[in-house]
Design a protein around this motif. Structure first.
Motif, mmCIF file in Angstrom:
data_model
loop_
_atom_site.group_PDB
_atom_site.id
_atom_site.type_symbol
_atom_site.label_atom_id
_atom_site.label_comp_id
_atom_site.label_asym_id
_atom_site.label_seq_id
_atom_site.Cartn_x
_atom_site.Cartn_y
_atom_site.Cartn_z
ATOM 1 N N ALA A 3 0.817 -1.218 0.000
ATOM 2 C CA ALA A 3 0.000 0.000 0.000
ATOM 3 C C ALA A 3 0.847 1.261 0.000
ATOM 4 O O ALA A 3 0.344 2.355 -0.243
ATOM 5 N N HIS A 4 2.149 1.127 0.271
ATOM 6 C CA HIS A 4 3.019 2.282 0.502
ATOM 7 C C HIS A 4 3.757 2.751 -0.750
ATOM 8 O O HIS A 4 4.617 3.627 -0.657
ATOM 9 N N VAL A 5 3.467 2.187 -1.897
ATOM 10 C CA VAL A 5 4.241 2.485 -3.106
ATOM 11 C C VAL A 5 3.346 3.138 -4.155
ATOM 12 O O VAL A 5 2.365 2.546 -4.601
ATOM 13 N N PRO A 6 3.647 4.372 -4.564
ATOM 14 C CA PRO A 6 2.809 5.010 -5.585
ATOM 15 C C PRO A 6 2.974 4.380 -6.966
ATOM 16 O O PRO A 6 2.035 4.372 -7.751
ATOM 17 N N ASP A 7 4.152 3.860 -7.264
ATOM 18 C CA ASP A 7 4.376 3.187 -8.549
ATOM 19 C C ASP A 7 4.113 1.695 -8.359
ATOM 20 O O ASP A 7 5.033 0.892 -8.185
ATOM 21 N N VAL A 8 2.840 1.334 -8.372
ATOM 22 C CA VAL A 8 2.455 -0.056 -8.081
ATOM 23 C C VAL A 8 3.075 -1.011 -9.093
ATOM 24 O O VAL A 8 3.631 -2.059 -8.730
ATOM 25 N N THR A 9 2.994 -0.669 -10.353
ATOM 26 C CA THR A 9 3.507 -1.558 -11.395
ATOM 27 C C THR A 9 5.014 -1.697 -11.304
ATOM 28 O O THR A 9 5.557 -2.809 -11.401
ATOM 29 N N GLY A 10 5.723 -0.587 -11.085
ATOM 30 C CA GLY A 10 7.175 -0.660 -10.968
ATOM 31 C C GLY A 10 7.607 -1.499 -9.781
ATOM 32 O O GLY A 10 8.552 -2.296 -9.871
ATOM 33 N N PHE A 11 6.932 -1.338 -8.647
ATOM 34 C CA PHE A 11 7.246 -2.133 -7.463
ATOM 35 C C PHE A 11 6.983 -3.614 -7.722
ATOM 36 O O PHE A 11 7.789 -4.475 -7.358
ATOM 37 N N THR A 12 5.862 -3.915 -8.376
ATOM 38 C CA THR A 12 5.530 -5.314 -8.663
ATOM 39 C C THR A 12 6.549 -5.929 -9.615
ATOM 40 O O THR A 12 6.936 -7.095 -9.467
ATOM 41 N N ARG A 13 6.996 -5.161 -10.578
ATOM 42 C CA ARG A 13 8.066 -5.653 -11.463
ATOM 43 C C ARG A 13 9.351 -5.901 -10.687
ATOM 44 O O ARG A 13 10.120 -6.815 -11.002
ATOM 45 N N GLY A 14 9.582 -5.089 -9.646
ATOM 46 C CA GLY A 14 10.729 -5.338 -8.776
ATOM 47 C C GLY A 14 10.606 -6.657 -8.043
ATOM 48 O O GLY A 14 11.585 -7.404 -7.903
ATOM 49 N N LEU A 15 9.399 -6.966 -7.553
ATOM 50 C CA LEU A 15 9.164 -8.268 -6.927
ATOM 51 C C LEU A 15 9.426 -9.402 -7.904
ATOM 52 O O LEU A 15 10.055 -10.412 -7.561
ATOM 53 N N ARG A 16 8.954 -9.211 -9.137
ATOM 54 C CA ARG A 16 9.159 -10.248 -10.167
ATOM 55 C C ARG A 16 10.642 -10.443 -10.464
ATOM 56 O O ARG A 16 11.097 -11.573 -10.693
ATOM 57 N N ALA A 17 11.401 -9.349 -10.436
ATOM 58 C CA ALA A 17 12.833 -9.465 -10.686
ATOM 59 C C ALA A 17 13.542 -10.230 -9.568
ATOM 60 O O ALA A 17 14.527 -10.936 -9.812
ATOM 61 N N LEU A 18 13.042 -10.109 -8.346
ATOM 62 C CA LEU A 18 13.655 -10.791 -7.211
ATOM 63 C C LEU A 18 13.387 -12.286 -7.192
ATOM 64 O O LEU A 18 14.257 -13.084 -6.839
ATOM 65 N N VAL A 19 12.161 -12.684 -7.549
ATOM 66 C CA VAL A 19 11.721 -14.049 -7.303
ATOM 67 C C VAL A 19 12.163 -14.996 -8.415
ATOM 68 O O VAL A 19 12.222 -14.618 -9.598
ATOM 69 N N ALA A 20 12.492 -16.221 -8.025
ATOM 70 C CA ALA A 20 12.834 -17.251 -9.002
ATOM 71 C C ALA A 20 11.635 -17.542 -9.906
ATOM 72 O O ALA A 20 10.486 -17.311 -9.524
ATOM 73 N N ASP A 21 11.918 -18.067 -11.087
ATOM 74 C CA ASP A 21 10.843 -18.315 -12.053
ATOM 75 C C ASP A 21 9.814 -19.312 -11.519
ATOM 76 O O ASP A 21 8.660 -19.298 -11.958
ATOM 77 N N ASP A 22 10.229 -20.159 -10.583
ATOM 78 C CA ASP A 22 9.289 -21.098 -9.958
ATOM 79 C C ASP A 22 9.095 -20.779 -8.474
ATOM 80 O O ASP A 22 8.669 -21.626 -7.697
ATOM 81 N N GLY A 23 9.402 -19.525 -8.101
ATOM 82 C CA GLY A 23 9.322 -19.142 -6.704
ATOM 83 C C GLY A 23 7.972 -18.568 -6.303
ATOM 84 O O GLY A 23 6.999 -18.600 -7.074
ATOM 85 N N TRP A 24 7.933 -18.027 -5.096
ATOM 86 C CA TRP A 24 6.692 -17.521 -4.510
ATOM 87 C C TRP A 24 6.888 -16.110 -3.975
ATOM 88 O O TRP A 24 7.965 -15.759 -3.495
ATOM 89 N N VAL A 25 5.814 -15.342 -4.031
ATOM 90 C CA VAL A 25 5.764 -14.018 -3.424
ATOM 91 C C VAL A 25 4.617 -14.008 -2.431
ATOM 92 O O VAL A 25 3.495 -14.417 -2.762
ATOM 93 N N SER A 26 4.890 -13.566 -1.208
ATOM 94 C CA SER A 26 3.860 -13.456 -0.183
ATOM 95 C C SER A 26 3.736 -11.991 0.221
ATOM 96 O O SER A 26 4.721 -11.362 0.618
ATOM 97 N N ILE A 27 2.527 -11.456 0.136
ATOM 98 C CA ILE A 27 2.272 -10.048 0.432
ATOM 99 C C ILE A 27 1.163 -9.958 1.466
ATOM 100 O O ILE A 27 0.098 -10.542 1.288
ATOM 101 N N GLU A 28 1.412 -9.234 2.548
ATOM 102 C CA GLU A 28 0.343 -8.929 3.495
ATOM 103 C C GLU A 28 -0.009 -7.457 3.361
ATOM 104 O O GLU A 28 0.867 -6.593 3.348
#
Length: 411
Positions: free
Chosen positions: A172-197
């Motif tokens: 909720a704290h990021v104005p660039d939602v898409t850019g932040f989400t792309r950052g998450l995608r860059a971090l995670v392995a292609d078969d990995g998981w992302v957990s967001i609360e």
């Protein structure tokens, strides 16, 4: 009007207008009391296109998070929540000594210390210099940076892809939602998981939790809008859990598009609940403003009556959400002479806008107020126990949300 930050639509409809307030974590020093404070509009609107609820991005994350006043480890229940999550995630995902876990907005290491204790390699990505320093001093590897696609790629290049990326109370704290989400995608392995609360908008509205609307929170999610936000960065929502934290949150489990598979039954069930409540249209947002006004009237009536009767009131806690409540209600030191907080960083400072002194917790027992107004109401179970000593002088606790409640405490 600023267009929707997710889909670009110019059609945004008002949900609730809370006036103008200073940033909620900009606590004042005594010297700053003689200086002007800048306030910013705090007006929640919902996009008629993608249905993302949002406030205008009038301040930048750099202004708020480079030096930050919130340290997660001061909440005993939150540290325990993190420990429970870590052990559950390790079991669910089969993580072990060869795994790698990254937490974004890792604060003072409150969560990753549990990962490290299990012998799992980990790294925190924390934008606040002072909080990240505390994490490193506690033995949690932490990189001071804001997450964007470039940061995510740098971490991946230096440490390898993450089997699990955790992003708790930051989406909720990021104005660039898409850019932040792309950052998450860059971090995670292609078969990995992302957990967001993240706090759950339907629960926020149902529980009159409007004090969690503040300038640090740029958007407020339903499962429907969270699904769209994740998709904008190459992630697919596959599972969701409801949580009691922060008055009502959701844990989103997402995976890269290419390995995600179809969403589970819990996603479909919550989407159906949201649709039935009118939150996929506009009807579900219509009455929220009136309920917010009632919370304000009831709290002010209580404080004014207490003052007329010569009863004393002090606050407990100085959370960011409390500053939305105090400013919206116009509460000043004449009605709330001081509040206390466990975080030493805040001692000797003053709440933004309302300029109420923040003191160490010991002052409650010294002053023995008739009533203690609990501002972090979301920690009610934890704080009722911590504040049981208020019974010693016949004091009572006051919870302003979801509706005003005066509580007798047991020794």
């Amino acid at each position: 009007m600023t267009p929707c930050r997710l889909c670009g639509s110019a059609s945004l409809v008002s949900v609730v207008d809370l006036g103008a307030t200073p940033p909620c974590e900009r606590f004042l020093t005594e010297a700053q009391l003689e200086e002007p404070e800048v306030t910013y509009p705090l007006h929640l609107r919902v996009c008629t296109g993608c249905r993302l609820a949002q406030i205008p991005p009038l301040i930048t994350p750099e202004e708020t998070f480079t030096e930050y006043a919130y340290f997660s480890s001061y909440s005993t229940s939150w540290v325990e929540h993190a420990r429970t999550f870590v052990h559950g995630a390790v079991e669910r995902l089969g993580l072990g000594s060869g795994s790698f876990v990254v937490e974004v907005a890792s604060n003072d290491g409150y969560l990753l210390r549990h990962v490290a204790d299990l012998g799992i390699r980990c790294l925190g990505v924390e934008p606040s210099e002072n909080v990240g320093r505390a994490a490193r001093q506690a033995g949690v590897p932490t990189w001071t940076a804001f997450l964007d696609p470039a940061t995510g790629a740098s971490v991946r290049a230096g440490h390898g892809p993450a089997d699990l990326v955790v992003a708790n109370n930051v989406y909720a704290h990021v104005p660039d939602v898409t850019g932040f989400t792309r950052g998450l995608r860059a971090l995670v392995a292609d078969d990995g998981w992302v957990s967001i609360e993240v706090q759950y908008l339907p629960t926020l509205m149902a529980g009159n939790q409007y004090d969690t609307i503040y300038h640090e929170h740029f958007q407020y999610y339903t499962v429907d809008s969270a699904r769209a936000a994740l998709a904008s960065g190459g992630l697919r929502l596959v599972d969701v859990e409801r949580l009691p934290t922060h008055g009502g949150s959701i844990r989103l489990w997402a995976r890269p598009e290419e390995s995600a598979g179809e969403p589970g039954e819990r996603v479909a069930a919550l989407l159906a609940e949201e649709k039935a409540a009118g939150l996929h249209e506009l009807s579900g947002y219509a009455e929220f403003g009136a309920r917010v006004a009632r919370v304000r009237r009831d709290l002010l009536a209580f404080l004014l009556d207490a003052a007329r009767q010569g009863r004393t009131v002090a606050g407990y806690g100085a959370p960011g959400k409390g500053n939305t409540l105090l400013n919206h209600c116009g509460i000043r030191p004449d009605l709330l002479p001081f509040t206390v907080d466990r975080n030493p960083y805040k001692h000797g400072r003053f709440t933004p806008g309302t300029r109420i002194p923040i003191l160490p917790p010991e002052r409650l027992a010294e002053e023995r107020p008739d009533y203690v107004l609990v501002l972090p109401w979301n920690l009610r179970e934890e704080l009722v126990g911590q504040l049981s000593y208020v019974h010693d002088w016949g004091g009572r606790l006051v919870f302003p949300i979801p509706e005003l409640e005066i509580v007798e405490v047991n020794p």
